[in-house]
Design a protein around this motif. Sequence first.
Motif, mmCIF file in Angstrom:
data_model
loop_
_atom_site.group_PDB
_atom_site.id
_atom_site.type_symbol
_atom_site.label_atom_id
_atom_site.label_comp_id
_atom_site.label_asym_id
_atom_site.label_seq_id
_atom_site.Cartn_x
_atom_site.Cartn_y
_atom_site.Cartn_z
ATOM 1 N N ALA A 1 -13.990 -2.573 18.384
ATOM 2 C CA ALA A 1 -12.898 -1.977 19.164
ATOM 3 C C ALA A 1 -11.589 -2.056 18.381
ATOM 4 O O ALA A 1 -10.790 -1.119 18.403
ATOM 5 C CB ALA A 1 -12.754 -2.684 20.510
ATOM 6 N N VAL A 2 -11.368 -3.153 17.677
ATOM 7 C CA VAL A 2 -10.161 -3.294 16.851
ATOM 8 C C VAL A 2 -10.124 -2.173 15.810
ATOM 9 O O VAL A 2 -9.092 -1.532 15.609
ATOM 10 C CB VAL A 2 -10.102 -4.682 16.175
ATOM 11 N N GLY A 3 -11.244 -1.912 15.168
ATOM 12 C CA GLY A 3 -11.292 -0.845 14.171
ATOM 13 C C GLY A 3 -10.999 0.522 14.774
ATOM 14 O O GLY A 3 -10.226 1.313 14.228
ATOM 15 N N LEU B 1 -2.651 -6.771 12.605
ATOM 16 C CA LEU B 1 -3.223 -6.999 13.931
ATOM 17 C C LEU B 1 -2.122 -7.231 14.969
ATOM 18 O O LEU B 1 -2.208 -6.736 16.093
ATOM 19 C CB LEU B 1 -4.195 -8.181 13.886
ATOM 20 N N ARG B 2 -1.066 -7.948 14.585
ATOM 21 C CA ARG B 2 0.066 -8.153 15.508
ATOM 22 C C ARG B 2 0.729 -6.814 15.858
ATOM 23 O O ARG B 2 1.044 -6.551 17.012
ATOM 24 C CB ARG B 2 1.095 -9.103 14.892
ATOM 25 N N TRP C 1 0.834 -1.192 0.000
ATOM 26 C CA TRP C 1 0.000 0.000 0.000
ATOM 27 C C TRP C 1 0.868 1.240 0.000
ATOM 28 O O TRP C 1 1.942 1.266 0.566
ATOM 29 C CB TRP C 1 -0.882 0.016 1.227
ATOM 30 N N ARG C 2 0.382 2.311 -0.589
ATOM 31 C CA ARG C 2 1.097 3.575 -0.581
ATOM 32 C C ARG C 2 0.904 4.272 0.760
ATOM 33 O O ARG C 2 1.781 4.940 1.248
ATOM 34 C CB ARG C 2 0.588 4.453 -1.717
ATOM 35 N N TYR C 3 -0.270 4.144 1.338
ATOM 36 C CA TYR C 3 -0.582 4.718 2.640
ATOM 37 C C TYR C 3 -1.015 3.581 3.538
ATOM 38 O O TYR C 3 -1.448 2.544 3.064
ATOM 39 C CB TYR C 3 -1.709 5.753 2.525
ATOM 40 N N PRO C 4 -0.935 3.768 4.863
ATOM 41 C CA PRO C 4 -1.352 2.665 5.739
ATOM 42 C C PRO C 4 -2.815 2.295 5.482
ATOM 43 O O PRO C 4 -3.676 3.168 5.471
ATOM 44 C CB PRO C 4 -1.193 3.241 7.144
ATOM 45 N N PRO C 5 -3.084 1.035 5.253
ATOM 46 C CA PRO C 5 -4.461 0.609 4.987
ATOM 47 C C PRO C 5 -5.242 0.477 6.282
ATOM 48 O O PRO C 5 -4.671 0.177 7.330
ATOM 49 C CB PRO C 5 -4.281 -0.760 4.336
ATOM 50 N N PHE C 6 -6.537 0.715 6.189
ATOM 51 C CA PHE C 6 -7.386 0.503 7.350
ATOM 52 C C PHE C 6 -7.568 -0.996 7.521
ATOM 53 O O PHE C 6 -7.746 -1.737 6.558
ATOM 54 C CB PHE C 6 -8.729 1.210 7.167
ATOM 55 N N ILE C 7 -7.544 -1.459 8.722
ATOM 56 C CA ILE C 7 -7.493 -2.883 9.033
ATOM 57 C C ILE C 7 -8.688 -3.668 8.475
ATOM 58 O O ILE C 7 -8.556 -4.828 8.130
ATOM 59 C CB ILE C 7 -7.325 -3.104 10.554
ATOM 60 N N PHE C 8 -9.847 -3.032 8.345
ATOM 61 C CA PHE C 8 -11.016 -3.739 7.826
ATOM 62 C C PHE C 8 -10.881 -4.079 6.348
ATOM 63 O O PHE C 8 -11.644 -4.885 5.821
ATOM 64 C CB PHE C 8 -12.286 -2.919 8.024
ATOM 65 N N LEU C 9 -9.929 -3.489 5.649
ATOM 66 C CA LEU C 9 -9.741 -3.746 4.224
ATOM 67 C C LEU C 9 -8.689 -4.807 3.949
ATOM 68 O O LEU C 9 -8.428 -5.132 2.799
ATOM 69 C CB LEU C 9 -9.359 -2.452 3.498
ATOM 70 N N LEU C 10 -8.100 -5.356 4.991
ATOM 71 C CA LEU C 10 -7.049 -6.352 4.837
ATOM 72 C C LEU C 10 -7.609 -7.755 4.977
ATOM 73 O O LEU C 10 -8.647 -7.962 5.592
ATOM 74 C CB LEU C 10 -5.961 -6.127 5.892
ATOM 75 N N GLU C 11 -6.873 -8.708 4.414
ATOM 76 C CA GLU C 11 -7.259 -10.115 4.502
ATOM 77 C C GLU C 11 -6.026 -10.961 4.748
ATOM 78 O O GLU C 11 -4.903 -10.522 4.508
ATOM 79 C CB GLU C 11 -7.907 -10.577 3.192
ATOM 80 N N GLY C 12 -6.232 -12.169 5.195
ATOM 81 C CA GLY C 12 -5.168 -13.158 5.306
ATOM 82 C C GLY C 12 -3.983 -12.705 6.127
ATOM 83 O O GLY C 12 -4.127 -12.138 7.207
ATOM 84 N N GLU C 13 -2.788 -12.965 5.588
ATOM 85 C CA GLU C 13 -1.546 -12.654 6.303
ATOM 86 C C GLU C 13 -1.372 -11.164 6.533
ATOM 87 O O GLU C 13 -0.846 -10.754 7.566
ATOM 88 C CB GLU C 13 -0.340 -13.231 5.550
ATOM 89 N N HIS D 1 -7.329 0.683 15.791
ATOM 90 C CA HIS D 1 -6.459 0.786 14.617
ATOM 91 C C HIS D 1 -6.456 2.220 14.082
ATOM 92 O O HIS D 1 -5.390 2.764 13.758
ATOM 93 C CB HIS D 1 -6.897 -0.194 13.526
ATOM 94 N N ALA D 2 -7.624 2.834 14.013
ATOM 95 C CA ALA D 2 -7.696 4.233 13.575
ATOM 96 C C ALA D 2 -6.919 5.130 14.536
ATOM 97 O O ALA D 2 -6.202 6.044 14.116
ATOM 98 C CB ALA D 2 -9.155 4.674 13.471
ATOM 99 N N LEU D 3 -7.034 4.858 15.825
ATOM 100 C CA LEU D 3 -6.302 5.624 16.840
ATOM 101 C C LEU D 3 -4.796 5.454 16.660
ATOM 102 O O LEU D 3 -4.027 6.407 16.769
ATOM 103 C CB LEU D 3 -6.740 5.152 18.238
ATOM 104 N N TRP D 4 -4.368 4.239 16.347
ATOM 105 C CA TRP D 4 -2.955 3.950 16.148
ATOM 106 C C TRP D 4 -2.413 4.643 14.894
ATOM 107 O O TRP D 4 -1.302 5.186 14.909
ATOM 108 C CB TRP D 4 -2.756 2.442 16.067
ATOM 109 N N LEU D 5 -3.185 4.638 13.813
ATOM 110 C CA LEU D 5 -2.751 5.336 12.600
ATOM 111 C C LEU D 5 -2.558 6.829 12.875
ATOM 112 O O LEU D 5 -1.572 7.434 12.440
ATOM 113 C CB LEU D 5 -3.754 5.129 11.466
#
Length: 188
Positions: free
Chosen positions: A112-114, A77-78, A59-71, A117-121
């Motif tokens: 809460a994860v979402g 998440l780690r 990704w060019r910019y950090p992706p939002f976690i809800f748009l990711l899959e798999g590894e 994650h937004a807070l972390w970004l």
Amino acid sequence: MPTPNMISMAEDIEDLKAELAAMRGKVEALARSAAEATGRRTGGTEPGQPPEEEDGDGWRYPPFIFLLEGEELYAELRLLAEWVEGVLVPGCLGEPSAEARWCHLWTEHWDAVGALHALWLAWQELTDPAVCGYTGPSTWYRDHYRPCMAALRGPGGPFAGCTKGEHRVEHRLPGTVPSAWCTTQDDN
């Protein structure tokens, strides 16, 4: 015939142009160093060039976690868990109470994860002085941390049903809904 004032003004304009060019170079150098430190791309290789196009390796910019899959999802998440457990919980959260709950199994509360994650970004950007100066952490705390924690830990938040002795995740989501975000197709 140019007057002394006109010559002086022309020299002033040339001086301003040189100062502007030097300042632009400094800003671009700071942006490049900040991008290298955070792993983000900000522009082409030459000053003034537009941002590079994505070449397919990430990704060019950090992706939002809800748009990711798999590894990619598990890797993000780690990293999020390292930040939440290593920075946020010990440094920012007070003792959980009936008015301000926290769930140690927060990764099982997907809303809460979402939010975390937004807070972390926002934290990644706003704690980098090269990106936003030294007032970034104050802005993060006021505009991101406090509202997020109020929503997560409040009586209507995702941790409302969790106590020290009990963990409860409310499953309020509907079943599978066709969506433009869905990346897999049903073969039916």
